[in-house]
Structure formats: C-alpha cells, structure tokens
Design a protein around this motif. Structure first.
Motif, PDB file in Angstrom:
ATOM      1  N   UNK A   1       0.751  -1.171  -0.043  1.00 21.91           N
ATOM      2  CA  UNK A   1      -0.259  -0.038  -0.107  1.00 21.91           C
ATOM      3  C   UNK A   1       0.897   1.547   0.103  1.00 21.91           C
ATOM      4  N   UNK A   2       0.371   2.112  -0.585  1.00 22.23           N
ATOM      5  CA  UNK A   2       1.264   3.740  -1.117  1.00 22.23           C
ATOM      6  C   UNK A   2       0.605   4.584   0.388  1.00 22.23           C
TER       7      UNK A   2
ATOM      8  N   UNK B   1       9.497  10.101  -3.097  1.00 21.73           N
ATOM      9  CA  UNK B   1       9.329  11.444  -2.497  1.00 21.73           C
ATOM     10  C   UNK B   1       8.316  12.294  -4.047  1.00 21.73           C
ATOM     11  N   UNK B   2       8.960  11.867  -5.368  1.00 19.61           N
ATOM     12  CA  UNK B   2       8.180  12.940  -5.908  1.00 19.61           C
ATOM     13  C   UNK B   2       7.257  12.800  -6.249  1.00 19.61           C
ATOM     14  N   UNK B   3       6.796  11.999  -5.293  1.00 20.55           N
ATOM     15  CA  UNK B   3       4.631  12.702  -5.503  1.00 20.55           C
ATOM     16  C   UNK B   3       4.616  13.096  -4.115  1.00 20.55           C
TER      17      UNK B   3
ATOM     18  N   UNK C   1       6.604   3.390  -7.205  1.00 20.42           N
ATOM     19  CA  UNK C   1       4.482   2.857  -7.783  1.00 20.42           C
ATOM     20  C   UNK C   1       4.166   4.257  -6.828  1.00 20.42           C
ATOM     21  N   UNK C   2       4.903   5.123  -5.706  1.00 14.22           N
ATOM     22  CA  UNK C   2       4.117   5.364  -5.492  1.00 14.22           C
ATOM     23  C   UNK C   2       3.124   7.111  -6.588  1.00 14.22           C
TER      24      UNK C   2
ATOM     25  N   UNK D   1       3.530   1.774 -13.294  1.00 19.84           N
ATOM     26  CA  UNK D   1       2.776   1.757 -12.010  1.00 19.84           C
ATOM     27  C   UNK D   1       1.255   1.893 -12.350  1.00 19.84           C
ATOM     28  N   UNK D   2       0.835   2.005 -11.317  1.00 18.31           N
ATOM     29  CA  UNK D   2      -0.954   1.411 -12.002  1.00 18.31           C
ATOM     30  C   UNK D   2      -1.081   2.707 -11.955  1.00 18.31           C
ATOM     31  N   UNK D   3      -2.460   2.702 -13.645  1.00 22.13           N
ATOM     32  CA  UNK D   3      -2.390   3.716 -13.713  1.00 22.13           C
ATOM     33  C   UNK D   3      -4.126   4.192 -13.012  1.00 22.13           C
TER      34      UNK D   3
END
Length: 698
Positions: A477-478, A548-550, A571-572, A594-596
C-alpha cells in the motif's frame, strides 16, 4: 396328432417324436432316436393323446412350448421351461384374446398369448397375468373410464398407473380413481393442470388459467402426486358431508364413526402432498396444523418473505437438524426447507447435513457483509506430504516442491492443470525462473526481481535494491504520509530529488538550491506558490527517481525524457492525481509500469525507449488520455481490454497509442481486438524497427 400308425409304433417298443416342424413319426427308444428327434426341436412321447382333455383325463400333463405356444404335446412330464396345463384347465387354452379369457374367469398371459385357469397351480406365466377385463385395455381408455365400467387408478409416478377392480382398491393403494383420461394422465402429459370442480366435470386447463380455477371455487391440481386428495375435495363439495380418510369414505354428518375426520378442503392434503404444492396449487391449501410437524412446501419464498407461505425452518441448520433438506435456488439465491425429492423437482441445490450449511470459503460474501461461515478449505494443507496423507486429497502443482501448489479434493482432480500427485510428492528442489508473478515466486521461497520482472534464486537479482522476498510486499500500500514525512516542496527538491538524480552533474543546474523558493530554479515553474512543472529533458540526469516525487501534489507536468535515469518507476508516482503530462521516454528505466487507476487527469504519457517489463496495467480510469507511448520496452501480456470503455476520451477525442512490438511482446486480449481498437484511435502503431533500446539480455 397321432394316427393309427402311432399305436403300431408303441407295439414295437418304440416312441413317437412330436415336433413343431414335422408330423409325428416313430423312432427307436435309443440314444440315436432321441438325438434324431431333438434335431427337429421335438419331444419323445409314449402316448397317442391328441388333445388337452384326453391327455389330462389319462393323468398325463398337457404341455405347451413356452417360446412357441402353437407347439403342444402330451407327456408324463413336460420339458423344463415348458408350460404345464393340468386337469380342469384345458377349456381356457382355447381362448385366443384377453377379453374373452378374463370374462370367463381365466388369466391372460401377455407374453405367451395364452389363457390360463387361475385355479390351476401348475399353470405358469412368466409375468403377472391379466386377471380382469379392464386390464386388457392397456392404457387409459376414455369410454370405459367415463361410464365407470373400468377404474383407472392414477399415481404420482406415471409408470404405476393401472386399472383396479374397484375404486376402493385404487384408494387403498394410494391412487386416485380418475373420472376421465382427460383430467389425469393425459392432462399432465400435455403440461396442463386438473381443476377439481364441485359443479360438473373436472376440467384440464393450461397452467396460466390456474387462477381462474381458484376464482371459480375449483382446486387446481398441478401434480399427479396430489390426485389421491381429489376424493376428499369432491366429498367436501357438500356442506353436510365429511371425509373419513381412514375408511376412505364420504359420510353425512360432522364426524366419522372411527379415525380422523376431514371437514375442510385444506385438510384433504397430507404433509407429503403439501411438499408437492407449487405455483399452480397454492400452498395456502395446506392445513395450518402442519406447522406443528415441520411440514414444508416446494414453493420458493417470495422476495419479500423469509420463508414460503406454509411453514418451514428458517435456517439451514434448523432444517437439516430436523432431518429435512435445505434447498437453495441457484438463480435467485432464495432457500427453503423441504424434502430431497421436492428440491430435485425444483432444480435446487440440496444441503442435508450441517457441514453443507457452510460454504467452504467466504469468498461469496459481499464487501459490506459479514461472513457467518468459517473459511475452512476442504483440504486445508499447504504442504504436499500433508496433503497426500489425507485419503480424500491430492496435490496439484509443478514438478518440483517449493513451487506454489494447491491441495485439492480428489473430486476436483480433473480441474488440475499441473501435475497431480496422489501417492508420492515431487522431487525436492526449487525452480524459480518458471514463476511469472511476484506472489507465486515469493511463496515458493524465491526472490522477485522487480527491475527485471523475473523470479530468481536467492541473491541472483541483477539489481539487489529492487528485490521482494515476502509475498505481502508484492503489492504494498502507498502511504504518502510516511513517504513525505512532512517535507516541503523546496526540501524535497533540494534534499531528495536533486541528489537522487545526481544534480551536480546536470548540464544545467542553475539556481538549484538557491533561495527560499524553487520557482526560479532551472526547469521548475510554479503557480500559486506550488510547483506545477518540472522540465529537465536532455539534461544529463542519472540515478533513480525518488518515491518522494509524489509529495509534489500540485505537479501537472513531469518531463525527465532523454536522460540516463535508471532504477524503477516508483509506485508512489501513481498517487500524483493532478499529472497531465508525463515524459519518461529515452531513459534506462526498468521494472513494471505503475498503476494507472488514479491518473484520471493524465493526457500525455511517454514511456517508450526504456527497459520496462511486465504487463500494461488496466487503463479504464484514464478518461482524459490523448497520447500514450510504450514502444521499445520489454512489456508483455495481453493489452488491457478495458481501454475500449474510455474511447473516445472525455474531451471527445480519439487518442494516439504507440506500442511497437519490436521489443515488446504485447498481445491482443481477444480476437479482433486490435481492429476494434484502431477504429477508436487517432492512430495505433503496433509494428516498428528492430529493438535498439532494450534487449532481452539486459
């Protein structure tokens, strides 16, 4: 049969051979004579009696060949298997049809076509003979049944229907003496129901007219198993009569002289018949007293009721505890308590023991429901040796232990697509490289190499920092709060992003780290005090994109194309819901996409010319998408079929997709998919030049 030469034959101490194919002839009383007679299918006799009466008068047996009734003979004793006709029975064998035979008091043997004397104990018939004239009719014949010269007795099982000598005989056997063939067997076979009337004849109607029966004060009988209740129903048509089920009689008055008394129509049905009631014979015809004995019906309960209209146990446990069957409708999911036969007639799924009341797993429970069952598999073993030790279980898995397998009941053996082990487990060892996903790999004790989308033996991943060993970590989990840790945008860019991508080696890093705001730094632009754009294309970036880009939650554009960035796409990144432009093309990125699922605002996505692997994620949420590029990677698997649901995009545009399978191995999820997809796109590029950016050896 025998003429004067017959007497002369016996005078010479010879015997006479009688046969179905030859006239009687004289043979020697010897083995040769017997063999000659036998060759003609004949029998040796020592008399000249020509008919049954003469034969039996002389205290001999008149014999009839069982498989050829026309062949008859007189002998001291009949051949084995032949029919014996003794004194007093000769008069009956001359009858050549069933009606005259039974009218004269004889018994008709259908298989032999012979009439026998019922009092002649030695007269035999292979089956039960016909004993009275009505039986000679075979099936139901309208005329004799309607004028009551014959009693046609109807049962729940059509194969048991037959004539009886009296109505009482029929009722005693538990049948119904039909008034006519039309409202009975023929009515049922035609798919109709019989309406029992107090006014005139019973009538046969279509199932759709059953309501009319009730409105006209008739009782619809929708099953042959209910026909035995009709005498009781007809009896109660009279206000001053009651039915005596023990005596099978209708009497005047309020009570029967002995046994129970039935005074209401709903009491005419027994509990067993109540079980047979259906939508054509409503359950309200059952007596209320059945609630005391657990009587149930095979009517499915309505959507608004927990049970049916009569009485039933309301839970599976209480039902089977009373030795009934809990029956579930496979289409609607509603259930009722009934009998095994009634459940079968409904096409339901029967549960007869407590273990059947609980599913083997709670997977069927909805997310917002609480499972009342325990998730206990039928073969709850996770090791092969424990599995095959259970005589009811087998191990389904690959040829080597350590590779995920499953213990299944022997009844499901046909569903195993791997090797099935019933007595000996597979050899010891581990095959890691045959596993195609992270859970299967890590459950088998192997390492999942995220960067390569491959399963390897322990310590064999090409990039040690991107290794998963715990199945629980395959889809983590993110948690942005944990990732960002209170970092400001400036702190993230200066203290994390810049060093992670080797900022001191960039072609242009002017003003990076200078001042109290990043908005003037090279490649960074802001709006409202927040970073919305990072454009560092072709700027000699290396290293890896930090998770941490997220933390830049307002970022709309991220352009890191044409650099030498390695590692995996964090993934973040999928949590950046405001992204509209994402350019990661022409780098050295590896691992999965990553998930879309959260990228509902993303319009342009460039992933080409990297070394990304694994499947393309579902794209159904990317409603704003205009262009997406996957070329020159190592992507594989079927293209997500849900992409068809988002085309055209929410701006009414047809996007451009570029896949180019020169390096990728993306397949169509179904026949004709590419053709259908291309009709909804501005452009679909599948083929391309040779793979130059990423090869299988990397």
């Amino acid at each position: 049969m025998c003429m004067t030469p017959c007497t002369q034959c016996f005078a010479g101490s010879n015997l006479v051979c009688v046969s179905p194919t030859n006239d009687p002839y004289c043979v020697a009383d010897s083995t040769a004579g017997a063999a000659r007679c036998s060759s003609h299918g004949g029998v040796l006799v020592d008399n000249c009696d020509e008919n049954c009466e003469t034969c039996t008068t002389n205290e001999r047996a008149w014999c009839i060949r069982a498989d050829d009734p026309d062949f008859q003979y007189c002998a001291q004793s009949c051949e084995d298997g032949d029919i014996v006709v003794n004194a007093g029975s000769c008069a009956f064998i001359d009858h050549d049809e069933c009606g005259t035979c039974t009218n004269d008091g004889g018994e008709w043997c259908v298989s032999t076509g012979l009439c026998m004397d019922s009092e002649a104990t030695e007269t035999t018939c292979p089956e039960d003979p016909v004993t009275f004239p009505c039986e000679c009719l075979g099936g139901c014949v309208e005329g004799p049944v309607e004028d009551k010269s014959c009693v046609w007795c109807v049962f729940a099982d059509d194969n048991l229907n037959h004539y009886t000598e009296t109505e009482v005989d029929c009722l005693t056997e538990g049948g119904y003496a039909a008034k006519s063939c039309g409202c009975g067997l023929e009515c049922q076979s035609a798919g109709g129901i019989c309406c029992v009337s107090c006014e005139g004849e019973d009538i046969c109607v279509s199932p759709g007219d059953s309501d009319r029966c009730i409105l006209d004060d008739m009782v619809p009988i929708g099953s042959l198993g209910l026909y035995s209740a009709i005498p009781c129903l007809e009896c109660l048509c009279a206000d001053d009569e009651v039915y005596c089920p023990d005596a099978l009689m209708c009497v005047e008055g309020d009570f029967c002289d002995a046994g129970s008394t039935v005074a209401q129509k709903k009491d005419c049905f027994t509990c067993e018949q109540c079980v047979l009631l259906n939508e054509y014979t409503p359950a309200r015809f059952c007596a209320e007293s059945f609630s005391n004995i657990g009587c149930v019906t095979n009517q499915w309960p309505s959507d608004s009721e927990a049970c049916n209209e009569v009485f039933c146990e309301v839970t599976c446990e209480t039902c089977v505890d009373e030795n009934h069957v809990w029956c579930t409708d496979p289409d609607r999911g509603s259930s009722l308590c009934t009998t095994a036969d009634a459940c079968s007639s409904l096409g339901g799924i029967a549960s007869s023991i407590l273990d059947d009341c609980h599913p083997s797993c709670c997977e069927e429970c909805a997310d917002d429901e609480t499972c009342e069952c325990e998730c206990v598999p039928i073969c709850p073993y996770d090791q092969c040796d424990e599995c095959i030790a259970d005589p009811l279980c087998s191990w389904c898995g690959a040829e080597v232990t350590g590779v995920p397998g499953v213990c299944i009941p022997d009844t499901l053996a046909e569903t195993c697509n791997e090797t099935l082990y019933t007595e000996i487990c597979p050899a010891t060892g581990v095959i890691c490289d045959i596993q195609e996903d992270c859970p299967a790999c890590t459950e088998g004790g192997c390492d999942w190499c995220v960067a390569d989308c491959l399963c390897s033996e322990e310590g064999a991943c090409s990039i040690p920092g991107t290794v998963v060993t715990d199945p629980a970590e395959c889809d983590p989990e993110i948690d942005l709060d944990a990732v960002c840790g209170g970092l400001t945008e400036l702190e993230m860019l200066r203290d994390v992003f810049y060093p992670s991508l080797n900022g001191d080696q960039w072609s242009d890093n002017s003003l990076w780290g200078v001042g109290e705001t990043p908005c003037a730094w090279h490649g960074v632009s802001c709006s409202g005090g927040h970073v919305i754009t990072i454009e560092l294309s072709d700027n000699n970036l290396s290293g890896a994109i930090p998770p941490q880009i997220a933390c830049l939650e307002y970022l709309k554009t991220l352009d890191l194309s044409h650099n030498s960035i390695g590692g995996i796409i964090p993934p973040e990144l999928t949590a950046m819901t405001n992204l509209k432009y994402l350019f990661l093309n022409d780098n050295q990125l590896r691992g999965p996409l990553p998930s879309f699922d959260l990228w509902t605002a993303l319009q342009y996505a460039y992933f080409e010319e990297n070394c990304l692997c694994g499947p393309i994620p579902d794209m159904g949420a990317m409603v704003a998408l205009r262009e997406i590029h996957f070329s020159s990677n190592r992507l594989s698997g079927p293209f997500p079929e849900d992409v068809l649901t988002l085309l055209p995009n929410n701006a009414g545009q047809n996007p451009l997709f570029e896949i180019r399978n020169a390096c990728n191995h993306v397949t169509a999820p179904s026949s004709g998919f590419w053709d259908e997809l291309s009709t909804k796109l501005l452009e679909l590029v599948l083929e391309g030049d040779e793979c130059t950016y990423c090869s299988a050896e990397i």
